[in-house]
Design an enzyme around this catalytic site. Sequence first.
Site, PDB file in Angstrom:
ATOM      1  CE1 TYR A  74      20.531  35.386  51.286  1.00 52.38           C
ATOM      2  CE2 TYR A  74      19.051  37.019  50.336  1.00 52.38           C
ATOM      3  CZ  TYR A  74      19.904  35.934  50.180  1.00 52.38           C
ATOM      4  OH  TYR A  74      20.148  35.416  48.941  1.00 52.38           O
ATOM      5  CG  PHE A 126      45.372  41.599  36.219  1.00 52.09           C
ATOM      6  CD1 PHE A 126      46.664  41.577  36.723  1.00 52.09           C
ATOM      7  CD2 PHE A 126      44.396  40.853  36.863  1.00 52.09           C
ATOM      8  CE1 PHE A 126      46.975  40.832  37.856  1.00 52.09           C
ATOM      9  CE2 PHE A 126      44.706  40.114  38.001  1.00 52.09           C
ATOM     10  CZ  PHE A 126      45.995  40.108  38.495  1.00 52.09           C
ATOM     11  CB  THR A 127      45.910  36.886  35.076  1.00 52.57           C
ATOM     12  OG1 THR A 127      45.659  37.405  36.386  1.00 52.57           O
ATOM     13  CG2 THR A 127      47.414  36.854  34.822  1.00 52.57           C
ATOM     14  CG  ASP A 217      41.587  46.712  37.651  1.00 47.46           C
ATOM     15  OD1 ASP A 217      41.436  46.956  38.863  1.00 47.46           O
ATOM     16  OD2 ASP A 217      42.093  45.657  37.233  1.00 47.46           O
ATOM     17  CE  LYS A 260      44.595  42.324  44.274  1.00 50.90           C
ATOM     18  NZ  LYS A 260      43.521  41.377  43.977  1.00 50.90           N
ATOM     19  NE  ARG A 384      51.669  37.574  38.002  1.00 59.56           N
ATOM     20  CZ  ARG A 384      50.356  37.367  38.201  1.00 59.56           C
ATOM     21  NH1 ARG A 384      49.598  38.292  38.722  1.00 59.56           N
ATOM     22  NH2 ARG A 384      49.785  36.227  37.889  1.00 59.56           N
ATOM     23  CG  PHE A 451      49.132  32.504  37.263  1.00 60.15           C
ATOM     24  CD1 PHE A 451      48.280  32.884  36.241  1.00 60.15           C
ATOM     25  CD2 PHE A 451      48.888  32.990  38.544  1.00 60.15           C
ATOM     26  CE1 PHE A 451      47.195  33.727  36.477  1.00 60.15           C
ATOM     27  CE2 PHE A 451      47.817  33.829  38.798  1.00 60.15           C
ATOM     28  CZ  PHE A 451      46.956  34.191  37.755  1.00 60.15           C
TER      29      PHE A 451
HETATM   30  N1  PM9 Z   1      45.421  40.571  41.744  1.00 61.06           N
HETATM   31  C1  PM9 Z   1      47.492  39.884  42.668  1.00 61.06           C
HETATM   32  O1  PM9 Z   1      48.114  39.123  43.396  1.00 61.06           O
HETATM   33  C2  PM9 Z   1      45.409  38.448  43.036  1.00 61.06           C
HETATM   34  C3  PM9 Z   1      45.887  37.147  42.524  1.00 61.06           C
HETATM   35  S1  PM9 Z   1      46.548  37.056  40.888  1.00 61.06           S
HETATM   36  C4  PM9 Z   1      45.147  36.895  39.915  1.00 61.06           C
HETATM   37  O2  PM9 Z   1      48.008  40.844  42.096  1.00 61.06           O
HETATM   38  C5  PM9 Z   1      44.012  43.674  39.278  1.00 61.06           C
HETATM   39  C6  PM9 Z   1      44.857  44.797  38.809  1.00 61.06           C
HETATM   40  C7  PM9 Z   1      44.504  42.751  40.187  1.00 61.06           C
HETATM   41  C8  PM9 Z   1      43.670  41.662  40.605  1.00 61.06           C
HETATM   42  C9  PM9 Z   1      44.154  40.651  41.447  1.00 61.06           C
HETATM   43  C10 PM9 Z   1      42.352  41.598  40.083  1.00 61.06           C
HETATM   44  C11 PM9 Z   1      41.431  40.505  40.471  1.00 61.06           C
HETATM   45  C12 PM9 Z   1      41.924  42.547  39.197  1.00 61.06           C
HETATM   46  N2  PM9 Z   1      42.754  43.555  38.811  1.00 61.06           N
HETATM   47  O3  PM9 Z   1      41.892  38.748  43.009  1.00 61.06           O
HETATM   48  O4  PM9 Z   1      39.626  38.641  42.046  1.00 61.06           O
HETATM   49  O5  PM9 Z   1      45.737  42.896  40.650  1.00 61.06           O
HETATM   50  O6  PM9 Z   1      40.049  40.159  43.928  1.00 61.06           O
HETATM   51  O7  PM9 Z   1      40.975  40.692  41.759  1.00 61.06           O
HETATM   52  C13 PM9 Z   1      46.075  39.655  42.452  1.00 61.06           C
HETATM   53  P1  PM9 Z   1      40.618  39.486  42.748  1.00 61.06           P
END
Ligand code: PM9
Length: 475
Positions: A74, A126-127, A217, A260, A384, A451
């Site tokens: 833990y 970014f969303t 980011d 990623k 997108r 989305f």
């Molecule tokens: N990106 C993508 O498919 C995951 C689903 S869409 C919300 O591109 C950036 C530049 C991203 C991103 C996620 C996040 C969020 C932050 N910044 O999905 O929470 O491309 O790990 O990261 C998606 P998490």
Amino acid sequence: MKRKRAWAEPYKIKMIEHLHMTTPEERRRFIEEAGYNTFLLRSKDVYIDLLTDSGTSAMSDRQWAQIMLGDEAYAGSKDFLDMEAAVREYYGYQYVVPTHQGRAAEHLISKIMIKPGDFVPGNMYFTTTRLHQELAGGTFVDVIVDEAHDPESDFTFKGNINLQKLEELIIDKGPEKIPYVSMATTVNMAGGQPISMSNLRALRMLTSKYNIPIVHDMTRVAENAYMIQQYEEDYRHKTVAEIVREICDLTDMATMSAKKDALVNIGGFLAVNDYEVFEEARSLVVVYEGLHTYGGMAGRDMGALAVGIRESVSDEHIKARVGQVQYLGNKLLEAGIPIVHPIGTHGVFLNAKQFLPHIPQDQFPAQSLAAELYLDSGVRAMERGIVSAGRNKKTGEHNYPKLELVRLTIPRRVYTQSHMDVVADSVEAVYDKRENIGGLKMVFEPKYLRFFQARFEPVPVGWELVGNEELSYSK
Ligand code: PM9
């Protein structure tokens, strides 16, 4: 003349996962059941899955070995210490707070840094990033260069920040109203476009003048570093690892979706150099994610992440990764398909406005194109455009982004060039029948990040939408 040797992936395949092809009749049923939203399809009904590069990478044998060696204590797991050491070594940030994925790190930093009434400038929204900034009471302000909003501009560094726009904002609102600049490497919503080192250096000078931190980011930082190596003269002889480190050193803190670039299926972190911000984040992470030495991740996932970070900055890896994306992009360009220029690093983005010019933006052309591609071949892509852009938080109207795109996102180390050939064939087939493709109307809209879960119904070609419920015919 010296023959140029073809390149190949710097790995071989040890384990495979079977794919399943569906019939056109099955796909018609599945997409209807999914409300024409590719996020609502079952993955077993998808042939080639280009929805996202997030959490979909193939891990290496060394990463899988870490999964078996995971320390699931833990508190104080050795895997946290390995991950923390990798972040320090390759990215240079001093303090690391693990989170279950990127948006959780965004949540923490937005809560800590943003006060109601603040403005957060950034190189395109970014969303999830913008949503957390808004939920903390801030307003996102787009200060990316204008070229980023033009899908046909061939400018190499479309992720650059327009420093004049940024300085005007700082002077207009006052530096005390700008908690930080939100700077992404690469810019996802612009088509996977990089920021240049020279722009980043100038950004550092400007923000230092006003004492404003940069929050990085760093979700796709290695891909950005590769583009700097390829296109910025002074960096031609530096390694991707060296360039990654230089980028990070020019910033103050970072949010990372490790799903990623860093080659893991789950995980992320917030990394900072300021001890007070770290202390605040470390106490908040316990509230929202888990103890500060796991933050929502299993020990084994942190172990795999430590190895993934190391592998992600290898020149050979990143050359093959971006090379595969470029291969697909170039095939589509040769076939005359309208895509975002230049080809980005994590996917190829179809320009739906040009692909389907007869569909008005409020009939969701990119959403419709993504559904059509699935119908044609079982290839799953992601919208997108206007659906992703959401609504204006004051007026409640749709945001109308200039870019209305379908993203063919390439998972890392997963598909072969033959899969890319099949994808290109299918996009071409859909392009041939583009005049028969109609728009969509939204029949269900969730409150946040619509989305992911919105549902749609088809609008026949030539029909015009009146209101959101009734359909009336127009010539
Ligand atoms: N990106 C993508 O498919 C995951 C689903 S869409 C919300 O591109 C950036 C530049 C991203 C991103 C996620 C996040 C969020 C932050 N910044 O999905 O929470 O491309 O790990 O990261 C998606 P998490």
